[in-house]
Write an enzyme that holds these catalytic residues in place. Structure first.
Site, PDB file in Angstrom:
ATOM      1  N   CYS A   1       0.817  -1.256  -0.240  1.00 26.19           N
ATOM      2  CA  CYS A   1       0.024  -0.034   0.021  1.00 26.19           C
ATOM      3  C   CYS A   1       1.055   1.635  -0.212  1.00 26.19           C
ATOM      4  O   CYS A   1       2.060   1.204   0.200  1.00 26.19           O
ATOM      5  CB  CYS A   1      -1.017  -0.097   1.041  1.00 26.19           C
TER       6      CYS A   1
ATOM      7  N   CYS B   1       3.493   1.785   3.110  1.00 30.64           N
ATOM      8  CA  CYS B   1       4.361   1.080   2.413  1.00 30.64           C
ATOM      9  C   CYS B   1       5.388   1.676   1.916  1.00 30.64           C
ATOM     10  O   CYS B   1       6.664   1.826   2.391  1.00 30.64           O
ATOM     11  CB  CYS B   1       4.149  -0.514   2.012  1.00 30.64           C
TER      12      CYS B   1
ATOM     13  N   ASP C   1      11.655  25.961 -32.918  1.00 30.06           N
ATOM     14  CA  ASP C   1      13.257  25.685 -33.526  1.00 30.06           C
ATOM     15  C   ASP C   1      13.223  25.573 -35.300  1.00 30.06           C
ATOM     16  O   ASP C   1      12.228  24.971 -35.669  1.00 30.06           O
ATOM     17  CB  ASP C   1      14.258  24.341 -32.983  1.00 30.06           C
TER      18      ASP C   1
ATOM     19  N   ASP D   1      16.174  20.513 -32.414  1.00 31.30           N
ATOM     20  CA  ASP D   1      17.136  18.846 -32.346  1.00 31.30           C
ATOM     21  C   ASP D   1      19.030  18.928 -32.875  1.00 31.30           C
ATOM     22  O   ASP D   1      19.821  18.042 -32.945  1.00 31.30           O
ATOM     23  CB  ASP D   1      16.772  19.050 -33.854  1.00 31.30           C
TER      24      ASP D   1
ATOM     25  N   ASP E   1      20.748  24.171 -30.152  1.00 28.89           N
ATOM     26  CA  ASP E   1      19.346  24.250 -29.145  1.00 28.89           C
ATOM     27  C   ASP E   1      19.716  23.615 -27.680  1.00 28.89           C
ATOM     28  O   ASP E   1      17.795  23.912 -26.513  1.00 28.89           O
ATOM     29  CB  ASP E   1      18.077  23.424 -29.829  1.00 28.89           C
TER      30      ASP E   1
END
Length: 879
Positions: A43, A46, A555, A763, A767
């Site tokens: 649970c 725990c 971009d 990419d 960036d």
């Protein structure tokens, strides 16, 4: 045969710390991440306790415990805390670590005078729990904690003890390991549940004759529902109703013993362990509730006179004990099966792997298991076969289905020199590839690790559940005691019976496990579904942040556009203020000089220039002293000449007079061409115009992002005229052009200062700073490793539609988490007062413990089932 139980040696995990022990930084980093199984959690309480115990260790930087996977993920300082400390912390919390066994063949073990040194050496390896040698079979059995030790480390320990391993120890398949563990859990729960259910049915039948004779308290509470059955049994089994009540009670006691001492034993063992460690969890509630009912019933069976002397009916609740245990076990069985489905995405990913490979050895083609392929091997791939490992095509050509990576069904043409990815499907032709990445280094293995990390992570929204879980069980026990006191003092007669029923019902109905499963199950299914659609999400924090975005920055090159520009224009100076199209000789000179510098750059524009020069067969001089100026250009030495290649602003900054190209730069920009100038020793040599076509999917993806309520901004290092032209064609209203990497970061910070949550999609290397600065960094997977590393989400498809998928999936996952948390909280907030007797003054209804156990079992199953709906997630795109 002998065995050694080791004293766990503390020490920092090293390079062999475990298959899941991955440095959180570069090699030599002082931070190490390990993930390992934890046994016994049921649970949210725990989870909270284990997490707190791990976090309290000196040197632990972060600890995350996942109830859905029963795993702990810990970031720790190298050299400060070791596997032994982690295991001890888990045990101090009242739980244990999961373990596995490996059988190791040891050469000449039968001839060894003493195997104790070998056992001791292996047992001393951090993460090893036991080592036992068998001379008769020349084997060493090692029990270890997966994630805290690796097979090479065990092999080294055997060698250091003066022995030799006969064969490499095979790494256990983590997916198969989880499948077997889940299968064992399901079988165990099914067996225990079957015994409890059988006893519950017999107990319920046997308790029917006690109804109305002061014999069974639970049946009295269910009298309206079971009365038809009561009358039917009286007609069908008259002999049962003729048995004296005291004998029936004794029979029910005997029938309930297997339920208490075997089927439900794990509840009581865990509850006792919690008491010993001064902690409480769901097992405490079940153990105390059913234990109280069992003790009360036992006393009523063997000492009925005590009850009669006190003026109390000697009621028994054996059928309630059996039914409660049975229903909880059935609920956990359904929950275990459902949790297995939440992590099925990893299994499906690994199921894509090729099992065998045809490798050339000594000029002969031989078929071997794919796991035995080595870097540098040449592998033959035929039509219809899966590519075994990552590599480069060395001969032949084909079309490869990469849908497992990108989600795109159209096969991609591959020829000599092209890279191919393991687990993709070869469709038409045949080729030979050279293996470049194998095992844990392949793209598929990296994807699986990312998904595993994400599924083991926690979202910030989980903190609410953690805080509640920390006090949940003590509060429930307090409410149960208060209900008992109120019913005992103010309830109808027999007050002790009603008080006992309310006490047991409150304990049984409370369900902290639903709180613990609300977040991790949704994250597991969501991130797994994302991986199947080519979206890799690094964790719950990124998922939650992506669901709350206001602005998304795009971009241009490689994100909105193809990222594969081509040279369309090439001009040479014609006087001090004019330029003309270059002659073939001028074209060759300008391209060779520019390409010699740009071949050292990773920018897509640089690649286009190099590609143009290569296609023309130009010889490129060697460049020295190369220096990239992010977002602007590059410089290098060609022989004794200083060459600069880049934007007009960059060359002006270097002091180059671009007078011959001033008008041409504006003209190219107006035609959506990116102008790139070349200068030698401070004098203009040429001007290149490059065109980068817009991706066909970008327009629809951007329209969808805007329809989702996101503000879309184009940020690019390109000149403003080109940026405005691209924005106009794709439907973007806002443009930030001429942006250096630092400029993109400033745009992000400005938006964040205005209270907006920002995502950046890019990419390239330039960036990376913006991806790191944004609330959510989204990297196009076809980009550079630097960009992908800096991102929170990676889009394998290289397509903006995947960004739509990421945002929609994040929103759907967080919506599911909120639904789960609402259900888990609402269930307990409503259920506990009803169990305590809130409705009795108004409707004369007191909830039965049997109904309470059914409701409790249903609550956790409902949460997991709701999370599983995410498996059907599909994004929507504007057309």
């Amino acid at each position: 045969m002998s065995a050694v139980e080791p004293r766990l040696v503390d020490g920092a995990p090293d390079a062999d710390a475990g298959p899941d022990a991955v440095p959180a930084g570069p090699r030599g980093s002082a931070v190490v991440k390990v993930a390992f199984p934890v046994a016994g959690m049921t649970c949210a309480a725990c989870v909270s306790r284990v997490q707190r115990s791990l976090s309290d260790l000196p040197g632990v930087l972060d600890a995350s415990v996942n109830l859905a996977t029963n795993r702990a993920t810990v970031e720790l300082a190298r050299g400060v805390v070791g596997p032994g400390d982690l295991v001890a912390a888990i045990r101090d919390a009242g739980y244990d670590v999961g373990s596995e066994s490996a059988q190791v063949a040891v050469e000449g073990l039968r001839f060894a005078g003493d195997v104790a040194p070998l056992e001791a050496a292996v047992a001393a390896v951090p993460g090893v729990l036991a080592a036992s040698a068998n001379r008769a079979t020349d084997t060493l059995r090692i029990t270890y904690v997966p994630g805290l030790v690796t097979m090479p480390r065990l092999e080294r320990a055997v060698t250091e003890a003066g022995f030799a391993v006969a064969a490499p120890i095979a790494e256990a398949d983590p997916v198969e390991r989880e499948r077997l563990a889940r299968s064992r859990e399901v079988r165990r729960l099914a067996a225990r549940g079957a015994v409890a259910a059988f006893a519950a049915v017999l107990s319920m039948v046997a308790s029917m004759p006690l109804m109305g004779v002061g014999g069974t308290g639970t049946a009295d509470l269910l009298v309206r529902l079971v009365m038809p059955l009561h009358h039917a049994l009286a007609r069908a089994l008259p002999w049962l109703y003729a048995v004296p009540p005291q004998q029936l009670k004794f029979a029910l006691f005997v029938l309930t013993l297997p339920v208490v001492f075997w089927a439900g034993a794990p509840f009581y063992v865990a509850a006792w362990r919690g008491f010993r460690h001064r902690s409480a969890d769901m097992n405490t509630l079940i153990g105390v509730g059913t234990g109280a009912a069992m003790l009360y019933s036992t006393a009523a069976t063997f000492a009925p006179g005590v009850f009669e002397a006190a003026g109390l009916p000697a009621d028994v609740y054996y059928e309630a004990v059996s039914t409660i245990v049975a229903l909880i076990l059935v609920g956990r069985l359904l929950e275990a099966r459902a949790k297995g489905r939440t992590s099925s995405a990893i299994g499906r990913l690994l199921g894509l792997r090729a099992r065998t490979a045809r490798v050339y050895r000594d000029g002969i083609e031989v078929e071997i298991p794919a796991a035995e392929v080595q870097v540098g091997d040449f592998i033959s791939v035929r039509p219809g076969e899966k590519v075994p490992v990552d590599g480069v095509v060395r001969s032949g050509k084909s079309a490869v289905d990469e849908s497992m990576l990108t989600g795109e069904p159209t096969p991609v043409a591959k020829k000599e020199g092209d890279e191919v990815t393991g687990a993709t499907l070869n469709t038409t032709g045949a080729f030979v590839l050279e293996a470049t990445r194998i095992g844990r280094d392949t793209v598929l293995a990296q994807i699986v690790r990312l998904v595993e990390d994400a599924q083991g992570s926690r979202a910030p929204v989980q903190r609410l559940a953690d805080r509640i879980a920390g006090v949940f069980v003590p509060v429930v026990i307090s409410v149960a005691i208060l209900a008992f006191i109120i019913w005992f003092d103010f309830g109808p007669q027999p007050a002790a019976v009603w008080a006992t029923v309310s006490f047991v019902t409150v304990l049984i109905i409370a369900c902290p496990c639903a709180l613990g499963l609300a977040t991790p199950t949704a994250i597991m299914v969501g991130t797994g579904r994302g991986a199947e659609r080519g979206v890799l999400i690094k964790g719950g924090e990124a998922l939650e942040a992506a669901s709350r975005l206001d602005v998304i920055l795009l971009d241009k090159t490689g994100t909105v556009t193809e990222g594969k520009p081509r040279v369309t224009d090439l001009l040479a100076p014609h006087g001090p203020s004019a330029s003309l199209p270059a002659t073939p000789e001028e074209r060759a000179e300008i391209l060779s000089v520019a390409a010699a510098v740009e071949r050292l750059s990773e920018h897509p524009l640089a690649a286009a220039i190099v590609r143009e020069a290569t296609e023309l067969g130009l010889e490129l001089p060697a460049a020295a002293d190369f220096e990239a100026h992010e977002g602007r250009g590059a410089t290098a030495l060609l022989g004794a000449h200083r060459v600069a290649v880049g934007s007009a602003a960059f060359l002006i900054q270097l002091g180059v007079d671009i007078g011959p190209f001033t008008d041409a730069v504006d003209t190219l920009a107006a035609r959506e061409r990116t102008p790139v100038l070349v200068a030698v020793d401070g004098l203009p040599l040429g001007l290149l115009g490059l065109a980068d076509p817009i991706k066909p999917s970008s327009v629809g993806a951007i329209r969808t992002l805007r329809r989702m309520g996101l503000e879309v901004i184009l940020v690019t290092g390109d000149v403003r005229k080109v940026a405005i032209a691209v924005a106009g064609e794709t439907g973007i209203d806002q443009v930030e052009s001429g942006m250096l990497p630092a400029g993109k970061v400033q745009v992000i910070k400005r938006l964040q200062a205005a209270g907006k949550r920002v995502a950046m999609v890019g990419d390239g290397i330039n960036d990376a700073p913006a991806l790191a600065a944004a609330d959510v960094g989204i990297a196009i997977g076809t980009g550079t490793d630097v960009a992908v590393e800096a991102a929170d989400i990676t889009l394998l498809a290289g397509d903006l539609r995947a960004a739509v998928t990421a945002v929609e999936l994040a929103r759907a996952t967080m919506r599911t988490i909120r639904q789960n948390l609402f259900w888990a909280l609402a269930y307990n907030v409503v259920g506990i007062p009803i169990a305590a007797g809130l409705l009795y003054p108004f409707a004369g209804v007191l909830l039965s413990p049997v109904f309470a156990s059914a409701a409790m079992a249903f609550s956790s199953v409902a949460v997991v089932t709701n999370s599983l709906r995410l498996r059907r997630f599909a994004p929507t795109f504007a057309t």
